[in-house]
Design an enzyme around this catalytic site. Structure first.
Site, PDB file in Angstrom:
ATOM      1  N   CYS A 289      -6.166  -1.143   9.011  1.00 13.11           N
ATOM      2  CA  CYS A 289      -6.457   0.211   9.591  1.00 13.11           C
ATOM      3  C   CYS A 289      -7.010   0.341  10.843  1.00 13.11           C
ATOM      4  O   CYS A 289      -7.014   1.244  11.564  1.00 13.11           O
ATOM      5  CB  CYS A 289      -7.394   1.004   8.651  1.00 13.11           C
ATOM      6  SG  CYS A 289      -8.971   0.055   8.258  1.00 13.11           S
ATOM      7  N   GLU A 390       0.692   6.796  11.331  1.00 12.92           N
ATOM      8  CA  GLU A 390       0.212   5.285  10.993  1.00 12.92           C
ATOM      9  C   GLU A 390       1.412   4.373  10.711  1.00 12.92           C
ATOM     10  O   GLU A 390       2.133   4.838   9.526  1.00 12.92           O
ATOM     11  CB  GLU A 390      -0.886   5.304  10.074  1.00 12.92           C
ATOM     12  CG  GLU A 390      -1.335   3.720   9.746  1.00 12.92           C
ATOM     13  CD  GLU A 390      -2.572   3.795   8.970  1.00 12.92           C
ATOM     14  OE1 GLU A 390      -2.638   4.008   7.626  1.00 12.92           O
ATOM     15  OE2 GLU A 390      -3.473   3.008   9.226  1.00 12.92           O
TER      16      GLU A 390
HETATM   17  N1  LIG Z   1      -6.633   2.130   5.487  1.00 13.21           N
HETATM   18  C1  LIG Z   1      -6.382   1.121   5.140  1.00 13.21           C
HETATM   19  O1  LIG Z   1      -6.941  -0.056   5.333  1.00 13.21           O
HETATM   20  C2  LIG Z   1      -5.216   0.962   4.462  1.00 13.21           C
HETATM   21  C3  LIG Z   1      -4.176   1.985   4.812  1.00 13.21           C
HETATM   22  N2  LIG Z   1      -2.723   2.223   3.989  1.00 13.21           N
HETATM   23  C4  LIG Z   1      -1.927   3.109   4.471  1.00 13.21           C
HETATM   24  O2  LIG Z   1      -1.148   3.539   3.592  1.00 13.21           O
HETATM   25  C5  LIG Z   1       0.162   3.324   3.521  1.00 13.21           C
HETATM   26  C6  LIG Z   1       0.761   3.009   2.090  1.00 13.21           C
HETATM   27  O3  LIG Z   1       0.016   1.877   1.663  1.00 13.21           O
HETATM   28  P1  LIG Z   1      -0.044   1.920  -0.043  1.00 13.21           P
HETATM   29  O4  LIG Z   1      -0.531   0.520  -0.453  1.00 13.21           O
HETATM   30  O5  LIG Z   1       1.050   2.581  -0.751  1.00 13.21           O
HETATM   31  O6  LIG Z   1      -1.587   2.768  -0.098  1.00 13.21           O
HETATM   32  P2  LIG Z   1      -1.943   3.669  -1.478  1.00 13.21           P
HETATM   33  O7  LIG Z   1      -2.942   4.414  -0.736  1.00 13.21           O
HETATM   34  O8  LIG Z   1      -0.949   3.877  -2.098  1.00 13.21           O
HETATM   35  O9  LIG Z   1      -2.971   2.498  -2.070  1.00 13.21           O
HETATM   36  C7  LIG Z   1      -4.121   1.900  -1.962  1.00 13.21           C
HETATM   37  C8  LIG Z   1      -4.675   2.190  -3.287  1.00 13.21           C
HETATM   38  O10 LIG Z   1      -4.805   3.266  -3.881  1.00 13.21           O
HETATM   39  C9  LIG Z   1      -3.965   3.075  -5.253  1.00 13.21           C
HETATM   40  N3  LIG Z   1      -3.414   4.492  -5.594  1.00 13.21           N
HETATM   41  C10 LIG Z   1      -1.914   4.598  -5.401  1.00 13.21           C
HETATM   42  N4  LIG Z   1      -1.814   5.865  -5.888  1.00 13.21           N
HETATM   43  C11 LIG Z   1      -2.904   6.405  -6.233  1.00 13.21           C
HETATM   44  C12 LIG Z   1      -3.301   7.549  -7.042  1.00 13.21           C
HETATM   45  N5  LIG Z   1      -2.594   8.691  -7.227  1.00 13.21           N
HETATM   46  N6  LIG Z   1      -4.533   7.732  -7.240  1.00 13.21           N
HETATM   47  C13 LIG Z   1      -5.576   6.762  -7.180  1.00 13.21           C
HETATM   48  N7  LIG Z   1      -5.309   5.558  -6.589  1.00 13.21           N
HETATM   49  C14 LIG Z   1      -3.974   5.503  -6.154  1.00 13.21           C
HETATM   50  C15 LIG Z   1      -3.300   1.973  -5.144  1.00 13.21           C
HETATM   51  O11 LIG Z   1      -2.604   1.448  -6.202  1.00 13.21           O
HETATM   52  P3  LIG Z   1      -1.333   0.417  -6.385  1.00 13.21           P
HETATM   53  O12 LIG Z   1      -0.886   0.072  -5.204  1.00 13.21           O
HETATM   54  O13 LIG Z   1      -1.768  -0.545  -7.369  1.00 13.21           O
HETATM   55  O14 LIG Z   1      -0.248   1.410  -7.072  1.00 13.21           O
HETATM   56  C16 LIG Z   1      -4.000   1.204  -4.171  1.00 13.21           C
HETATM   57  O15 LIG Z   1      -5.002   0.392  -5.317  1.00 13.21           O
HETATM   58  C17 LIG Z   1       0.528   1.977   4.414  1.00 13.21           C
HETATM   59  O16 LIG Z   1       1.533   2.066   5.128  1.00 13.21           O
HETATM   60  C18 LIG Z   1      -0.764   2.536   5.451  1.00 13.21           C
HETATM   61  O17 LIG Z   1      -0.513   3.462   6.257  1.00 13.21           O
HETATM   62  C19 LIG Z   1      -2.358   1.186   3.295  1.00 13.21           C
HETATM   63  C20 LIG Z   1      -3.529   0.167   2.612  1.00 13.21           C
HETATM   64  C21 LIG Z   1      -4.902   0.222   3.533  1.00 13.21           C
HETATM   65  O1  LIG Z   2     -10.820  -4.579  11.213  1.00 13.36           O
HETATM   66  C1  LIG Z   2     -11.343  -4.996  10.357  1.00 13.36           C
HETATM   67  O2  LIG Z   2     -11.679  -6.251  10.362  1.00 13.36           O
HETATM   68  C2  LIG Z   2     -11.183  -4.377   8.993  1.00 13.36           C
HETATM   69  C3  LIG Z   2     -10.168  -3.429   8.920  1.00 13.36           C
HETATM   70  C4  LIG Z   2     -10.064  -2.598   7.613  1.00 13.36           C
HETATM   71  O3  LIG Z   2     -11.154  -2.327   7.211  1.00 13.36           O
HETATM   72  C5  LIG Z   2      -8.582  -2.290   7.172  1.00 13.36           C
HETATM   73  O4  LIG Z   2      -7.641  -2.558   7.577  1.00 13.36           O
HETATM   74  O5  LIG Z   2      -8.942  -1.465   6.024  1.00 13.36           O
END
Ligand SMILES: NC(=O)C1=CN([C@@H]2O[C@H](COP(=O)(O)OP(=O)(O)OC[C@H]3O[C@@H](n4cnc5c(N)ncnc54)[C@H](OP(=O)(O)O)[C@@H]3O)[C@@H](O)[C@H]2O)C=CC1
Ligand SMILES: O=C(O)CCC(=O)C(=O)O
Length: 488
Positions: A289, A390
């Site tokens: 992120c 993003e």
């Molecule tokens: N800020 C960050 O660090 C992150 C950002 N992202 C962003 O999100 C995009 C999509 O990634 P994705 O993995 O689909 O992210 P999600 O937001 O879908 O997933 C993150 C977590 O939330 C869970 N989740 C999914 N749907 C729900 C819901 N309706 N209610 C509660 N929890 C839920 C997922 O479960 P499960 O996956 O098991 O279904 C996972 O454990 C990426 O392309 C990126 O842009 C993604 C990951 C990290």
């Molecule tokens: O930059 C980092 O070390 C942490 C990044 C982070 O928290 C994430 O991608 O969710």
């Protein structure tokens, strides 16, 4: 008993017991580097499993919270030791399951160890203050109490560090936890919980429920006996969780997306700026992120910067993160690969110029994984999709600017505000950047990614729910303040 059986089926952990889900359904967790490599089978839990976990956490909480902080800390110190002993094995699981390179995975597991030790120590630090009362005979003070049962919902990109930086502070302050990891990295999650189990954590203090976010995560957000939710992931899901939490008066904390800028001014050390752009933008295949995605370069140095950047990117080795010398692994899942490719397509359609990359790698052994080339665009205008949304992949948008002021205005022209970086020698511009950039993590002459566990972490605008994680800041989310007035 451990999470995995001989058939590598990883179980839920409820009330201190490794338990198959009530649905009897499992799914394979496959390696994004080689889809024939099944890392393990993980549970597809149902609501019944979640309810059992919440009940166990609720039962354990009154006993756990009565332990002293130092006593709770002892469990975390022991868990840190177990995780450290298992560092190589768990790092290998991270690489197989999520795709980041082995050195990055080892770094992340070590970070998990350090976070556990930091919060173990937190059990001995102050949880309140004495405030002078207007009544000279009274004692007025604050103390902090746990929230109750905390729901922890985590993504796949830091499958060790993020769960630990949420679970460790939750439990050190006396809460108990129901943990739902991303399904893509549920084997890694089970191994982290094994470390807590091996450390002797009392039954019910941490419970693991694997399963779909749309089922288990969603039900956690709505669950009347989960008192607070901490989430890292996408903005769409984060906002849904927030709305559900608000509707029932639960506390919530969200860490979500970024569209993080780096600004390279004409007095910058170019080599360092190029290395920071590559490391910040492309390490972990851009799936942080805090990853750099918009690169603002002052016109006087634009061409030399671009030449060096492209030359260095050509040298990056891509492949299975388990192999020696590989610098960049695959995208973490097919879904993520498709998202990245669709953004690249959009960039081309909207008129940006592709300078390098842009293709899925699928020849030879790449064919069984989710590999994409590191990609750089130029002639990216601020309203293009690739400049606004993003991408979460190894894609950089180069944007030429005339002045620092222009760069700063464009850098702030985004709904996100997680991290931001500038390369310059000019102290005045550094200070203006620190003041005016809209980001929670401000980095000077360093890459945009890189979070230190003892410092607060979180974003401005739509990147977070305006709270902070990690360091001492964690106490603000995981506890409630009581103001106490004592008169003899
Ligand atoms: N800020 C960050 O660090 C992150 C950002 N992202 C962003 O999100 C995009 C999509 O990634 P994705 O993995 O689909 O992210 P999600 O937001 O879908 O997933 C993150 C977590 O939330 C869970 N989740 C999914 N749907 C729900 C819901 N309706 N209610 C509660 N929890 C839920 C997922 O479960 P499960 O996956 O098991 O279904 C996972 O454990 C990426 O392309 C990126 O842009 C993604 C990951 C990290
Ligand atoms: O930059 C980092 O070390 C942490 C990044 C982070 O928290 C994430 O991608 O969710």
């Amino acid at each position: 008993m451990t999470a995995g059986t001989a058939r590598q089926t990883y179980l839920n952990y409820i009330n201190g017991q490794w338990t198959p889900s009530s649905t009897s359904q499992t799914e394979p967790s496959i390696s994004p580097a080689n889809t024939y490599d099944i890392v393990g089978y993980v549970q597809q839990s149902g609501i019944e499993d979640l309810n059992a976990a919440v009940e166990a956490a609720g039962r354990a909480q009154p006993v756990w919270r009565k332990l002293s902080g130092p006593k709770r800390g002892e469990y975390l110190f022991r868990a840190a030791d177990v995780l450290e002993q298992r560092l190589d094995e768990i790092a290998e699981t991270v690489t197989r399951e999520m795709g980041k390179t082995l050195p990055e995975a080892k770094g992340e597991v070590q970070r998990g160890v350090n976070i556990l030790r930091y919060y173990a120590g937190e059990g001995m630090r102050s949880i309140g203050e004495v405030i002078p009362s207007t009544d000279s005979e009274a004692l007025m003070l604050t103390t902090r109490v746990p929230l109750g049962v905390v729901g922890v919902i985590t993504p796949w990109n830091f499958p060790v560090a993020i769960p630990i930086w949420k679970i460790a502070p939750a439990i050190i302050y006396g809460n108990t936890v129901v943990f739902k990891p991303a399904q893509e990295t549920a084997v890694t999650a089970a191994k982290i919980v094994e470390c807590l189990d091996e450390a002797g954590l009392p039954a019910g203090v941490v419970n693991l429920v694997m399963g779909k976010g749309s089922v288990i995560g969603n039900a956690m957000a709505e669950h009347p006996y989960i008192h607070a939710i901490t989430f890292t992931g996408s903005n769409d899901v984060g906002k849904m969780i927030a709305q559900k939490a608000v509707a029932r008066g639960a506390k919530y904390q969200l860490e979500m997306g970024g569209k993080n800028p780096i600004i390279v001014l004409e007095d910058a050390d170019l080599d360092r700026a190029v290395e920071a752009t590559i490391s910040g933008g492309l390490r972990s295949t851009g799936q942080k992120c805090t990853a750099t995605s918009r690169v603002f370069v002052q016109s006087a140095i634009y061409e030399p910067f671009k030449r060096r950047l492209l030359a260095r990117i050509k040298e990056l080795t891509i492949g299975n993160g388990l192999a020696d010398g590989v610098w960049m692994g695959p995208c973490a899942s097919q879904k993520q690969l498709e998202t990245v490719l669709s953004y690249i397509e959009k960039g081309i359609e909207e008129g940006a110029t592709l300078l390098c990359g842009g293709r899925r790698l699928d020849d030879g052994e790449f064919g069984t994984g989710f590999y994409v080339e590191p990609t750089v665009f130029e002639n990216v205008s601020p309203n293009m999709t690739i400049a606004r949304e993003e991408i979460f992949g190894p894609v950089l948008a180069l944007i030429k600017v005339e002045t620092f002021e222009e760069a700063l205005a464009l850098a702030n022209d985004t709904p996100f505000g997680l991290s931001a970086s500038i390369f310059t020698q000019n102290i005045g511009k550094m200070l203006t950047f620190i003041q005016d950039i809209e980001a929670g993590l401000v980095r000077i002459n360093e890459e945009s990614a890189g979070v230190e566990l003892q410092a607060p972490f979180g974003g401005m605008k739509q990147s977070s729910s305006h709270s902070r994680e990690q360091g001492r800041a964690a106490i603000e989310f995981f506890t409630a303040i009581k103001t106490v007035f004592v008169k003899g």
